[in-house]
Structure formats: structure tokens, C-alpha cells
Design an enzyme around this catalytic site. Sequence first.
Site, short mmCIF file in Angstrom:
data_model
loop_
_atom_site.label_atom_id
_atom_site.label_comp_id
_atom_site.label_asym_id
_atom_site.label_seq_id
_atom_site.Cartn_x
_atom_site.Cartn_y
_atom_site.Cartn_z
N GLU A 1 -8.16 -0.21 -3.93
CA GLU A 1 -7.51 -0.25 -5.24
C GLU A 1 -8.45 0.07 -6.38
OE1 GLU A 1 -7.00 -2.37 -2.81
OE2 GLU A 1 -4.84 -2.53 -2.52
N HIS B 1 1.41 -13.29 -4.08
CA HIS B 1 2.38 -12.19 -4.06
C HIS B 1 3.50 -12.44 -5.06
CE1 HIS B 1 0.32 -10.49 -0.71
NE2 HIS B 1 1.32 -9.82 -0.21
C1 LIG Z 1 -5.68 -5.58 -1.44
C2 LIG Z 1 -4.39 -5.36 -0.75
N1 LIG Z 1 -3.87 -4.12 -0.75
C3 LIG Z 1 -2.70 -3.89 -0.13
C4 LIG Z 1 -2.04 -4.89 0.51
C5 LIG Z 1 -0.71 -4.61 1.21
N2 LIG Z 1 -0.91 -4.79 2.63
C6 LIG Z 1 -0.55 -5.92 3.25
S1 LIG Z 1 -0.96 -5.92 4.86
C7 LIG Z 1 -1.62 -4.38 4.76
C8 LIG Z 1 -2.18 -3.71 5.98
C9 LIG Z 1 -3.58 -4.02 6.25
O1 LIG Z 1 -3.96 -3.44 7.46
P1 LIG Z 1 -5.06 -4.04 8.41
O2 LIG Z 1 -6.20 -4.53 7.60
O3 LIG Z 1 -5.37 -3.01 9.43
O4 LIG Z 1 -4.39 -5.32 9.08
P2 LIG Z 1 -3.13 -5.41 10.06
O5 LIG Z 1 -1.93 -5.64 9.20
O6 LIG Z 1 -3.06 -4.15 10.83
O7 LIG Z 1 -3.39 -6.60 10.89
C10 LIG Z 1 -1.51 -3.89 3.48
C11 LIG Z 1 -1.95 -2.56 3.06
C12 LIG Z 1 -2.61 -6.17 0.46
N3 LIG Z 1 -2.02 -7.22 1.03
N4 LIG Z 1 -3.79 -6.36 -0.16
#
Ligand SMILES: Cc1ncc(C[n+]2csc(CCOP(=O)(O)OP(=O)(O)O)c2C)c(N)n1
Lengths: 327, 327, 351, 351
Positions: free
Chosen positions: D64, D133
Amino acid sequence: MSVNSEQALSPPNLSTPGERFYLSLYRIRHVENEIARIYPSDKVKSPVHLSIGQEAVSVGVCEALEPEDTVFGTYRSHALYLAKGGDLRAMMAELFGKATGCAKGKGGSMHLIDVPRGVMGASAVVGTTIANAVGYAYAARLQRPGQVVVSFFGDGAVEEGVYSESLNFAALRRLPILFVCENNFYSIFTRQDRRQAQPDICENAKRFGIPAERIDDGDVGRIHDATRRAVRSLRSGDGGPRFIECQIYRWKEHVGPNEDFDLDYRSRSEAEPWFDADAVTTMAETIDPDVRDTIEGYVHREVAEAIAFAESSPLPDPDELLKDVFG
Amino acid sequence: MSVNSEQALSPPNLSTPGERFYLSLYRIRHVENEIARIYPSDKVKSPVHLSIGQEAVSVGVCEALEPEDTVFGTYRSHALYLAKGGDLRAMMAELFGKATGCAKGKGGSMHLIDVPRGVMGASAVVGTTIANAVGYAYAARLQRPGQVVVSFFGDGAVEEGVYSESLNFAALRRLPILFVCENNFYSIFTRQDRRQAQPDICENAKRFGIPAERIDDGDVGRIHDATRRAVRSLRSGDGGPRFIECQIYRWKEHVGPNEDFDLDYRSRSEAEPWFDADAVTTMAETIDPDVRDTIEGYVHREVAEAIAFAESSPLPDPDELLKDVFG
Amino acid sequence: MRETRRTASYVEAIREATDQEMSRDERVILFGLGVDDPMAIQGTTRGLAERYGPDRVFDTPLSEDAMTGVAVGASLGGLRPIHVHIRMDFLMLAMNQLINVAAKSRYMYGGQVHVPMVVRSMIGKSWGQGAQHSQGLYSFFMNVPGLKVVAPTTPYDAKGCLIEAIRDDDPVMYVEHRILHAQQGPVPESPYTVTPGRARVTREGADVTLVGISFMQLECQRAAHYLEDKGVQAEVIDPIWLSPLDVDTIIASVAKTGRLCVVDNGWTTCGASAEIVAAVSERIGAQRPLSVRRLGFAPSTCPTAPSLEASFYPNPRTIAAAAYDLVEGTEVGWLPEERAELTDVEFKGPF
Amino acid sequence: MRETRRTASYVEAIREATDQEMSRDERVILFGLGVDDPMAIQGTTRGLAERYGPDRVFDTPLSEDAMTGVAVGASLGGLRPIHVHIRMDFLMLAMNQLINVAAKSRYMYGGQVHVPMVVRSMIGKSWGQGAQHSQGLYSFFMNVPGLKVVAPTTPYDAKGCLIEAIRDDDPVMYVEHRILHAQQGPVPESPYTVTPGRARVTREGADVTLVGISFMQLECQRAAHYLEDKGVQAEVIDPIWLSPLDVDTIIASVAKTGRLCVVDNGWTTCGASAEIVAAVSERIGAQRPLSVRRLGFAPSTCPTAPSLEASFYPNPRTIAAAAYDLVEGTEVGWLPEERAELTDVEFKGPF
Ligand SMILES: Cc1ncc(C[n+]2csc(CCOP(=O)(O)OP(=O)(O)O)c2C)c(N)n1
Ligand SMILES: Cc1ncc(C[n+]2csc(CCOP(=O)(O)OP(=O)(O)O)c2C)c(N)n1
Ligand SMILES: [Mg+2]
Ligand SMILES: [Mg+2]
């Protein structure tokens, strides 16, 4: 098999590590299957990011830890919380928004915590707990030599600035922390290679001078062995952080109880090998059938009891709203 | 040598690249020496982060750029601004807080800008312009193929999360950007190895699959050659970003006009080799003495004139305070 | 307030508070860019690295986001970190950890954990600090439940509030103004605390209430002198703690004067001055007409040219003028002649 | 407001505005986590990746901070980026680029550059969104000169404000509320703009002025119905743009009603509600007593348990109760019976 309810609630005596692993794996799987089953009833008024398919990582790592070791997780931490010994009833009550929840109903599925068991919380903002785990490791080194801290995060977190900043500081100060990247290849719908110029996560970690190892098949034994080696080095003092990348696969949708292969961002055929390598099934095959029955029966009763506990628990008192803002 | 004032203000005709380099190097050195000289008078009411000793980086790089190429810098950007062709009078006026300054007296020494010459600004918050340069490169690739963007930053910026995030995105999208790390080994008083677990900055860049090259001696020719190679690849299309680490030495204190060896965080003996390798002196020795006189004479007059311009320029109109907040 | 004969600077007050708390409680650690360098954060950390060693006092990489997360994590792990930033502007890199984690951990974990960290940050002014080295952004922290905010003006409060902040079990944003660093004043030698949520009436008067935050407290004191020339008696209040904020003390004063001018070191829109005016109006505005006014940064970015910068900030004369207008109930157009003894000490480098 | 017979959702209004502007001006680009994925940001970006291709519509790494810097840099380079965040809470990672760079570039470079970017972000509510959130943090952006802030409530304004924001040469923070996404309303098909700095009186009344921001505008409309039962005629105002803020329209109303209740989607301390109350008090508080009141998030972190969450937010009944107290000049203790047709549509996943 018949046991009275007293017995039902004390875990079975297990003689082999494999049995212990299986209990933990099966228990997590069953808890999450139950959550998925209950979900449509809308009793769980909380987003749920299930770990189904990924249990081997939490179990393999946590089985190599001591109770006083401490872990930090993400919004996808049901498995981690349970594998580290987090209280099941408190977790279910938390998902149900009850006063008996592990965060008194104030945190929900994304902020599980169990301080006595060393589960130090989870964040809904990707990447944030990595720095917190590093800070905790700093405190551990100063105050509780020998204690090990483990930071769990997804492949997406690697892209956040805080990841690089945290690894640098941890390596610079040679902190007793194990970084565990749970690489399920996706951040929500986006594949890793669409987000990372250089998707070799171990290589990335090595640039900070941190020894890194990849387990690419979700094998709980290999994960466990790698963790034991890492933890041995961490506990003995000044070796500095370790890093393990566990490649693994998420079976369900990013958030929620369903499959999502119909959305076409990934194919069922990509998932097949992971279904085949499922740690729960694989491990089950190695366990004596009687012991297996005992384990599964225990788990079923424990989970049913936990759900009943959650359902029957009281809602938080209205005046809880303004409590816990300050001490 | 005597010239009339008209002549004094048009740059001398130079026949060799060496002469051009020398003009640029000497001019920057003289400008900053003059700033240091004037400083105690308190006419420059602005912090100044001098580049004295580091001129070779800006000159070596910018001499390999076209006028329409664009650079982004830091609070230590006098050299970069001048090397890229930024207007000297507007810069001096900016330091004096005058209406004729390159930012109308609103930005000061840390926010130099000259849009027509492709100097797109500088930030007082470490690391921030790296991402801005990457975004600019994105726009360039879409709208002005062939244009090259250069992001200058110090060794300290490498530790900021935004650095890793920016390099990843630039590499992922194969943007036409050259990253130039001006590694003077210190962030204020703190040596690089006290901040970076793994201080090999080129290795770090390679984490993102970005080809990286180190020039470890401050040689302006080598810096120039490396830049030319990088720029050739960038201009031709899709090769993705390039990275050059230029090791170099800051002669003065972090901010302000004085030396600071008495503070004991670094020793004069550490600096000696860098004094000896000084690009300005070294280059001077290669220039025909007459041409050198012409160059230096020109520079002296130009700088004197710019200072006079700054001094005699009006203060900003009071109602400028509330202008330029919105368009 | 305790009695003392000892005089010390604001810098020394901070240093001493830190020193005393570090020696009292070994869980207190101190880190941030430059805490152990020759400038020692304007002297506020001088000697502490030598005294407490590199495990408890340390410089950091340039990584504000992660290091704030480290402070949170170290707090969870049992330490009591003090994290120092030489510019408040840099906190914009740490907002995720401050707003989303530090402020919320106690609550979102149902009271099982707490985050006893202190974040010191400094507001710059004058001498060309410019756009990114001049902001007073504490209203962001006031907005979010879970953070305490304090902005002491005097050396006395600098020491007492810092000790209080360190002992507090919740995250405290401790705001310093660079120009205050040079202030001298009475500072008792032994440790003491200044209680959160208690403002101080620093001058009594019946005609208009001036609330001055941090450095603007000094400017209000000076403004009160100018106002005397017009026979106006200003009551001056220093809130000291911005969160929790002592609205009662301000209201008691405004109930008497009927006039309130809040002078802040930040922008007025959604700023601390908006909060104070709104809180007062909400509580007593229905009872009687109230003349209220906010002064703060001009609604622009901070310029570097001294001629522009001068009108970016409220100063004793413009404060006096605004207060006088409140008293007269109309725009009088009076601006006092500058008096040398009421001019602010100019801040000049080292940067 | 233009006449139209076409009804569309808030989601479709945003999608159409983006589509029309992207086809009108090829400098407009759209990026952010998930803009091209199957959820398409609740549908607001559906089809745009296919239509405008991966150079102009793209997903990003989880970065971000840098991606906000990329938006600033792309703006400097001649593009007009729209950067989307599915949660406003995530903007805390982007504060440095927003506050220290985007807001300040035009000014600190003496007007030589401008930053025509739009940042879309969403406020979550209900269904266990919880601590991280659920935040409405736009007061931070209102505080800092150089940023515009808009929080449209209706599909009509969603489209017109987004087109205006895209065409605006300055950075605009475009705030959406997740519950508004499902709203239906008249939306003209052809492009149009909604002018910054103009509030809209959405209901006339003589007894009390309700200012409702974003989703709270709907809640205020509902509250006005409850108030009718008590014979109270509420005037309801939607500020639409929070920066620049149309104080005049609010003041004209309060001059008439003498009573003001501002209802916000955020905390009240130093929030948008503080600003509105302070601005009104400053301008007309000296002329007459004013009954003013702020409602917003409870002064706590947002809990997940539905039973607690319900009292974290103002709702039509509590708004009506507060407004009625203002009218009666005392705490009456009236709370209307819930009426089904005035109950909010519950937001439920997909998350
Ligand atoms: C800083 C931030 N950016 C975006 C999000 C939205 N978001 C929630 S879960 C996620 C996926 C993250 O992927 P990963 O770290 O690979 O974990 P996984 O869900 O695959 O376990 C995103 C982008 C967030 N929660 N926090
Ligand atoms: C984000 C941020 N943190 C801290 C500072 C304080 N600071 C100003 S200059 C500087 C040194 C940066 O070092 P480096 O990047 O190596 O550049 P150099 O000054 O050596 O040219 C620091 C830490 C800052 N301006 N911005
Ligand atoms: Mg993943
Ligand atoms: Mg450096």
C-alpha cells in the site's frame, strides 16, 4: 467404544509422535469442517478464513515448540491457535461472539489469542504481526533466554514493506525468531507470480543473511524436522533468525466455508496433487485403527462440547462495550 | 582573461566530454562551497544537506541522460538538480526564500524542482521519492516510450519498507527506471553495518531480479559508463529496471556547512582516500589549463550572479501563503 | 505541582525522567533513530546508551513501520519501550502499527494484553523546516480510542508527564515541540508524575479564555500581556493531556468568561482546537451565547520562506488580536505593536 | 440534480463513472488489490480490465505504501490514477505518501506540479468486521490542506462525485461505505459531476438540523421519521463533500432551527462531527444559544460480537432520541419503538 463424559474431555493417552500429530491434525480439520457446516446458519457472525488443507504447517511447526514458546499469526489462524494449544472452547465462543470467547467476543475469528498457551494474537491487516513477533523476540532475548518466537504469515505478506524491515532488524540483532511463510501461492485470487518479481521466497530471506529452507510438499514430518533444527539453533543463543517456507494449498475459498474452483482463477487440477498429499489422510493411514477411533471419537466429542459451550454461553454484558479501551 | 557580462552568462563551448564533466563537477562544488561560505550570515534560512565530495554520482549519471529523462532525488539534491540542468538562479533564490525560487520560496533546499529540465522533486522524508519515481516510470512507459527515469537515494533509504515494495513493483512491471543508490556509508551518524544485517546493497537489489552493479571508487567515468549501459537497456524497451550502487563519501556534516570529524563517529583517516580520489581535482588535472580557466571563470561569474539574483529578488507576496494549496 | 528550587531545561527534564525510570525499572528500553548518536536527540538521551548499554538503548534501521511494530511486540513481551522520532511527520510511516495495532490490542484481545509503550515525537518550526518537518498531527491520535496523547509545555510537565507515560500501561503519544526544548523552568529532582486528564490554569482572568497547546501555550502567555494593554484579562489554560482531555476545567473558565479562543500547533480542521470548541459548545452552548474561535496553522502547507512562514503560525500579537475581537464582539482590527520582550526566541540549527 | 428515470445501484454508479471517464480520457488508470479479480471490488470494477487492458487496469502487490507513491508519481508523469482499497483501515499504511507527499506536492513545489489522483476506500460495518475492518478515518484527511475528501451517500452522488474527483487536478479521497453499495437510486446515464463544497438539504424541517455523513445520512433520514411521531420536524443535510466543506448550508439551517446534531461514521473526538460543530459555533454561537450534539462511534474499538457492535454505532432510534433531547432542551429519555420499515438492511458476506 463408550466412554463417560468425564473421560471424553480428557485427551487420549498417545504413545507415538505420529499419534500426537494425528490428533492435532484431525482436530483442526474437524473443527474447521464443523465451522463450515454451521456457517450457513449464521451463528458465526464473523468472516472465517479456513486453513483446511494447510494444517500440516501449524502442526509440524508447533509440535516442535515448547509451551512457553510464542507464536504470532494472521487472520487465518484457527489452525495455528489450536496447534499451539489454544483453548478450543474459548475459540468457538469467540467465533459466536460470546462473553466466554478468548477475546470476550470483542475480537472475532481474525484476532484469536491465548496468552498462557503462547498464542500472542493475529491481525486482519496483512504483515503487521511480523514486526510484533520480532519485538516480542527482542523482549524474549532480554528477559527469557531460550524462549523461541515464531512468526507465521502468508506469501502475500512478503510484499509488504514491514516484512523486509522486520527481517532486517531481526537479522541485525540476531533475535531468536523463526519466520514461517505459509506459501499457498495466492493472495485472495492473485497468484504469487503476478505480485512478486522474484517469487523465490527463500532467496528473498537469504538476502538478509537469514538461513532459509523450503518444504515444498506439505509433509508434516519434514516441516517438523526443519522446525526442530531451526529451534535448536535459536534456543542455543546467538545464531540469529531462521526462515522456513512451507508450500501448501488452500482448499476452500479465501474467506468463507465453500470451494471456489468455479471462479476460474485456479483450477481443480492444480489442487488435485495437494488433495492427494493431504496430511490428515496420509497421517491417518499410519495410525493403528483403534487408536485412530479413540482419537477421532475424542475429537468429535470435544468439538461438539465446544460448540455447545459456545452456543450456550452468554452474550457479552452491554457495558463491556466501553471496557478494555484503557487499563 | 576578461569577458563582458553577456559572455559570462553563456556557458563556454566545450569540446570534450571530460570538459563537460569538469564544468558540471566544478560548478556544483563551487555552488556548494559558496553556500557554505554564505551560511553563517544566515541569509540561507534553510537546512542544507551538502553533496560536497559526492558530486561524481550526480554528474556521472546525469551526463548519460537526455534532457527529457527525469530524475527524483532526496533532501541532498543540490548536485543532482544542477547536474540534470536545473536552473541555478532559481535554486539560489529558493534557498534564500525568495519569490523567484524554483518553488517560489515555498519548498526550500530540500524540495528542489525544475520540471522542464526533468528534475521532478525531492523529499525530506527518506525513501518516499523512490515510489514516486517508479510511478513516473509507469506513466513514462505508457505515454512516452523511450523516456528513462532515475531514482536517487541514499544507503539509509534501503532500510525503508517503501524501497523493497517499490523495487518489487518496478521489476514486476519491467519499468524503465534506473535506481541509483548513493552509498556514503552513513545515515547521519550511523554506519551502514549498524543498520543493515547484510550491507551488500547490490545483493539486496538482486532479490528482485534487478541487475545491479557497484562502483566502489567514486570514479565519475565508471559511473558514467555504467549508467550508459543501463540507460541503453532501459530505452530499448522491456528489459526492466537497473540498479547502480555508487559508493562515495560525504565530506561535510550531515546537514550544515561544516566538517564533523571532531564528533568521532567517523575518522578523518577513513575520509582521506576519498579526499585523494576527489572527482573534481582528478578531473581538473585532465583538462587543458586554459579551458579550465575559462570554465572556472565562467562558473565563478555565473554563481556570483545567481547569488546576487537571489539576494536582490523580492520576497514572496504575502498572499502567496494560501496559494498553490489546490489548483 | 511540587515545590522545587532547581531549574532545568525541557531537554534535561526529559533526559532525567528517562534516566530515573530506566534505573527504577529494567523493563524500560529506549530506541529510535539517533538515540545513541552525538546529537542524542537534542540532548534528551545524552549518556543513556553508556549507562544502560546497547540492549536497552539502541539506534535502529530507518524502518519506522517495523520499529513501531517492534515496540508493540516488545510491550507484549514484557518490556516498556520508549520509541523516539525526531519529527512527528515521520509517524505517518508508523500509522498502521499505531492506529491498527497499538491502540487496539488491549480491546480486540479482550483485555488479555496491554501495550505500555511511549512514542516521543517532535514538531519542528522555523528556519525552513518546511512542508514535511513541521506538522503537528496529534489530532489523529486523539481521534482513535486506545491511545493517550500528551503535549507538555513546561520542563516541569515534560518530566512529570514522561514518567507518567512510561508507567502508564497503555500506549502514550508524547508530543514535544522543538522550540520548547530550550525552555528553562523549575524541575524537582526526584521522580514525580503529572496526572492524565488534568488541565492547568496558568493565568487567571475574567474576560476571555485562551487555551494554548504545547508551544502555543507560551504564545498565549505572551498574548495575555498584550491584552493587558487593552485592559483585557485573559485566563490561560494549558490542557497538557490531549487524551484524556480535561474539558471540565476549560468549561469552568468559559462559563465565567463566555469567550474561548483555542490556539493550536496544528491545522484547525478536525484538529485539537475543533475538539475543544465542539466539546465546550456541546456542554454549555445551549445555556448562553458563546464567542468561540480557533487559531492554528494557516490552511496551507508550511512554506519555507521566512516571510511566508511568519504568517503560517499564530503569534502572540495575532492571538491577542483575535481574543480582543472576541471580547469586543466584532472585528476591531487592533494588532498590538511588537514588544521585544514578548518575541519568541528564534529556533536556529543545528537542524 | 439532473432528472433521470434510470435506477441503478451505488456499485453500478461507481462502475459506470469509472468506465465513462476511462473511455473519455486515456490518462485515467485504475489499480489496487483485486480490481481485476472475480469479486471486482464488490462489482465496482467489473469488466474494466477486459475493456481497458492490463496497462490501465491492474492488480498490485500487497504494498500500500509504495503503490500510493506510485499513484503520486504516475500523476506527476501525466496519468490520472484511481487507487482502490477495500478497507479504509489499510490507508494507515499509505499515510506517508498521502499526507506528506500527495497533499503537499503542489504547494511545496510552488505550484509547478499537481497530483490528480483519486483514492477510493471503503468503510466496513457489521458481520464481525471488527477492530481493523471498520474504521472511518477521513477526519485525518480533512485535517491536512491539499487533500479533498468526499463521502457520497446516494448512487446519484456516487457517480457524480467520482467523475468530479477524477477530473479534479488535486488528490481526492473518495470514501465509500460498504452498506451503501447495495443502495438503489436514480442515476442519469450520461456523465455529470457533483460540485465540491456544496451540501444538499435532503429534507426540510424547522425544529432541529441533522447532518448525516455517508451511511449516517440514511440513518438520519430514518431518524427523521421517528421524530415525526413526536411532532418534531427535522431538517436533514448531507454534506457530500467533507473537504471543501459547505458550512454555509449547515449554518443557514441551524440559524433557523437553533439545534444541530451531527451524526458521523467515525469517532467524534477530532472527527468530522467536531469540525462541523466547531465551525457552526464559531460562526453563529455568539449570536444566540445553540444546542449542539455529536454522535458517532462509541469511544471504543469496534467489537465483533453483534450484541456489542449494535451499540457501537448510532442508529435511527438513538439519533432520534438525541435530537429529541435537543428539542426539549433536556434529557427526556425517549427511545422510539423499532419500526421494521426503518431498520437497516443487514450487511452480510461475501466478506
Ligand atoms: C495490508 C492489507 N492489505 C490488503 C488486505 C486484504 N487482504 C486480506 S487477506 C489478503 C491475502 C493475503 O494473502 P497471503 O498473505 O498469501 O495469506 P493467505 O490469505 O493466502 O493465507 C489480502 C490481500 C489486508 N487484509 N491487509
Ligand atoms: C522516514 C525518515 N526517517 C528519518 C529521517 C531523518 N533523517 C534525515 S536524513 C537521514 C539519513 C538518511 O541517510 P541516507 O539515506 O544514507 O542519505 P544521506 O543523508 O547519507 O545522503 C535521516 C535518518 C527522515 N528524514 N525520514
Ligand atoms: Mg497466500
Ligand atoms: Mg547515507
